[in-house]
Design a protein around this motif. Structure first.
Motif, PDB file in Angstrom:
ATOM      1  N   ILE A  29      62.503 102.022  31.383  1.00  0.00           N
ATOM      2  CA  ILE A  29      61.205 102.305  31.225  1.00  0.00           C
ATOM      3  C   ILE A  29      60.393 101.093  31.816  1.00  0.00           C
ATOM      4  O   ILE A  29      59.414 101.572  32.654  1.00  0.00           O
ATOM      5  N   ARG A  30      60.738 100.015  31.637  1.00  0.00           N
ATOM      6  CA  ARG A  30      59.790  98.913  31.663  1.00  0.00           C
ATOM      7  C   ARG A  30      59.816  98.941  33.666  1.00  0.00           C
ATOM      8  O   ARG A  30      58.739  98.453  33.932  1.00  0.00           O
ATOM      9  N   THR A  31      60.941  99.224  34.174  1.00  0.00           N
ATOM     10  CA  THR A  31      60.957  98.950  35.812  1.00  0.00           C
ATOM     11  C   THR A  31      60.755 100.614  36.323  1.00  0.00           C
ATOM     12  O   THR A  31      61.051 100.564  37.365  1.00  0.00           O
ATOM     13  N   GLU A  32      60.619 101.381  35.529  1.00  0.00           N
ATOM     14  CA  GLU A  32      60.457 102.822  35.958  1.00  0.00           C
ATOM     15  C   GLU A  32      61.531 103.013  37.041  1.00  0.00           C
ATOM     16  O   GLU A  32      61.481 103.786  38.254  1.00  0.00           O
ATOM     17  N   THR A  33      62.792 103.041  36.461  1.00  0.00           N
ATOM     18  CA  THR A  33      64.017 103.458  37.264  1.00  0.00           C
ATOM     19  C   THR A  33      64.113 104.812  37.475  1.00  0.00           C
ATOM     20  O   THR A  33      63.742 105.554  36.776  1.00  0.00           O
ATOM     21  N   ALA A  34      64.496 105.192  38.765  1.00  0.00           N
ATOM     22  CA  ALA A  34      64.776 106.683  39.172  1.00  0.00           C
ATOM     23  C   ALA A  34      66.299 106.592  39.239  1.00  0.00           C
ATOM     24  O   ALA A  34      66.945 105.793  39.908  1.00  0.00           O
ATOM     25  N   ALA A  49      36.458 105.713  46.667  1.00  0.00           N
ATOM     26  CA  ALA A  49      36.774 105.093  47.814  1.00  0.00           C
ATOM     27  C   ALA A  49      37.780 103.911  47.527  1.00  0.00           C
ATOM     28  O   ALA A  49      38.533 103.441  48.630  1.00  0.00           O
ATOM     29  N   LEU A  50      38.097 103.397  46.461  1.00  0.00           N
ATOM     30  CA  LEU A  50      38.829 102.602  46.122  1.00  0.00           C
ATOM     31  C   LEU A  50      40.339 103.026  46.059  1.00  0.00           C
ATOM     32  O   LEU A  50      40.577 104.239  45.563  1.00  0.00           O
ATOM     33  N   PRO A  51      41.280 102.209  46.340  1.00  0.00           N
ATOM     34  CA  PRO A  51      42.776 102.697  46.219  1.00  0.00           C
ATOM     35  C   PRO A  51      43.028 102.688  44.985  1.00  0.00           C
ATOM     36  O   PRO A  51      42.832 101.896  44.267  1.00  0.00           O
ATOM     37  N   ILE A  52      43.694 103.960  44.746  1.00  0.00           N
ATOM     38  CA  ILE A  52      44.297 103.955  43.503  1.00  0.00           C
ATOM     39  C   ILE A  52      45.744 103.283  43.222  1.00  0.00           C
ATOM     40  O   ILE A  52      46.607 103.172  44.101  1.00  0.00           O
ATOM     41  N   SER A  53      45.650 102.496  42.033  1.00  0.00           N
ATOM     42  CA  SER A  53      47.331 101.741  41.911  1.00  0.00           C
ATOM     43  C   SER A  53      48.000 102.340  41.198  1.00  0.00           C
ATOM     44  O   SER A  53      47.999 103.011  40.340  1.00  0.00           O
ATOM     45  N   VAL A  54      49.209 102.644  41.873  1.00  0.00           N
ATOM     46  CA  VAL A  54      50.454 103.362  41.400  1.00  0.00           C
ATOM     47  C   VAL A  54      51.453 102.702  41.336  1.00  0.00           C
ATOM     48  O   VAL A  54      52.014 101.825  42.137  1.00  0.00           O
ATOM     49  N   HIS A  55      52.006 102.534  40.122  1.00  0.00           N
ATOM     50  CA  HIS A  55      53.302 101.699  39.827  1.00  0.00           C
ATOM     51  C   HIS A  55      54.429 102.131  40.541  1.00  0.00           C
ATOM     52  O   HIS A  55      54.944 103.566  40.076  1.00  0.00           O
ATOM     53  N   ALA A  56      55.101 101.392  41.445  1.00  0.00           N
ATOM     54  CA  ALA A  56      56.254 101.929  41.944  1.00  0.00           C
ATOM     55  C   ALA A  56      57.570 101.601  41.310  1.00  0.00           C
ATOM     56  O   ALA A  56      57.642 100.510  40.460  1.00  0.00           O
ATOM     57  N   CYS A  57      58.522 102.366  41.493  1.00  0.00           N
ATOM     58  CA  CYS A  57      59.735 102.204  40.673  1.00  0.00           C
ATOM     59  C   CYS A  57      60.361 100.863  41.232  1.00  0.00           C
ATOM     60  O   CYS A  57      60.323 100.535  42.545  1.00  0.00           O
ATOM     61  N   PRO A  86      69.821 101.601  23.842  1.00  0.00           N
ATOM     62  CA  PRO A  86      68.614 100.965  23.689  1.00  0.00           C
ATOM     63  C   PRO A  86      68.256  99.903  24.776  1.00  0.00           C
ATOM     64  O   PRO A  86      67.077 100.263  25.095  1.00  0.00           O
ATOM     65  N   GLU A  87      69.042  99.066  25.050  1.00  0.00           N
ATOM     66  CA  GLU A  87      68.684  97.933  26.276  1.00  0.00           C
ATOM     67  C   GLU A  87      68.601  98.620  27.328  1.00  0.00           C
ATOM     68  O   GLU A  87      67.499  98.371  28.229  1.00  0.00           O
ATOM     69  N   ILE A  88      69.482  99.591  27.929  1.00  0.00           N
ATOM     70  CA  ILE A  88      69.177 100.318  29.195  1.00  0.00           C
ATOM     71  C   ILE A  88      68.002 101.065  29.225  1.00  0.00           C
ATOM     72  O   ILE A  88      67.423 101.038  30.150  1.00  0.00           O
ATOM     73  N   VAL A  89      67.468 101.762  28.030  1.00  0.00           N
ATOM     74  CA  VAL A  89      66.597 102.785  28.069  1.00  0.00           C
ATOM     75  C   VAL A  89      65.199 101.737  28.160  1.00  0.00           C
ATOM     76  O   VAL A  89      64.357 102.263  28.855  1.00  0.00           O
TER      77      VAL A  89
END
Length: 218
Positions: free
Chosen positions: A62-67, A14-22, A55-58
């Motif tokens: 990843i850290r911000t889950e960019t789309a 019943a608990l909401p699932i935490s989903v990391h948004a981009c 490397p800096e962009i990658v």
């Protein structure tokens, strides 16, 4: 004991699932109109691929889950989604995106320049990434319009939709393209980076993507 386990499992269900948004959804649009020759297109595609391997962009993607999605555009009826949305969650995702960019075939040749239609084409793509906090269209080009509708109207539509437009102005002489981008293409919270020639495009696209995904605006 079984009753307790069942009750606990029901509570978890019943608990909401935490989903990391981009954090950022970024549409990279590439001008492939008649003014772009074969070598200049290759500089754009390879420059984009190299930037996406930086490397800096990658690490930031990843850290911000960019789309990221890539659109090629030229005349009023010539826009193509060349790379659909890719979520960058791992280094493998980033490598896949960079590989797709390097292998990307040119979509159009011998066509006009219609940046307004590139913007209109890109806006509905954000419906596919509704969880992304910031929505950005990047427009790169080396000419002013000779086809399509009013660019300022498209820019205003993006602002109403909460979408930021940034740009890379590729200059052949003077700052005519940069001034056009500043006055008609980018949104009020956007920015323009100038590449003096197509050979400066790779360093310009790296700087611009890093600025976009690092939450630096204006």
């Amino acid at each position: 004991m079984n009753f307790v386990k069942i009750a606990f499992a029901s509570l978890l269900g019943a608990l909401p699932i935490s989903v990391h948004a981009c954090d950022t959804a970024l549409v990279l649009t590439i001008d492939v109109s008649n003014s772009i020759d074969v070598g200049e297109y290759r500089l754009q595609a390879d420059g984009l691929a190299d930037a996406l391997r930086d490397p800096e962009i990658v690490e930031t993607m990843i850290r911000t889950e960019t789309a990221v999605a890539v659109v090629q555009w030229s005349g009023a009826d010539k826009q193509e989604l060349s790379i659909p949305w890719i979520r960058i969650r791992t280094a493998l995702d980033a490598e896949y995106l960079a590989t797709q960019a390097r292998l990307m075939e040119r979509a159009f040749v011998l066509s006009d320049t219609a940046p307004a239609e590139a913007i209109y084409f890109s806006l509905p793509l954000f419906e596919q990434v509704p969880d992304c906090t910031r929505k950005v269209i990047d427009v790169s080009g080396d000419g002013t319009p000779n086809g399509g509708t009013a660019v300022r109207d498209a820019r205003n539509a993006a602002e109403r939709a909460g979408v930021t437009i940034n740009g890379i102005a590729i200059e052949s002489m003077g700052l005519a393209i940069t001034n056009f981008y500043r006055g008609a293409v980018i949104t009020r919270n956007g920015f323009v980076i100038t590449a003096r020639t197509h050979r400066e495009y790779p360093s310009a696209i790296r700087a611009k993507i890093l600025r976009e995904i690092s939450k630096i605006v204006g």
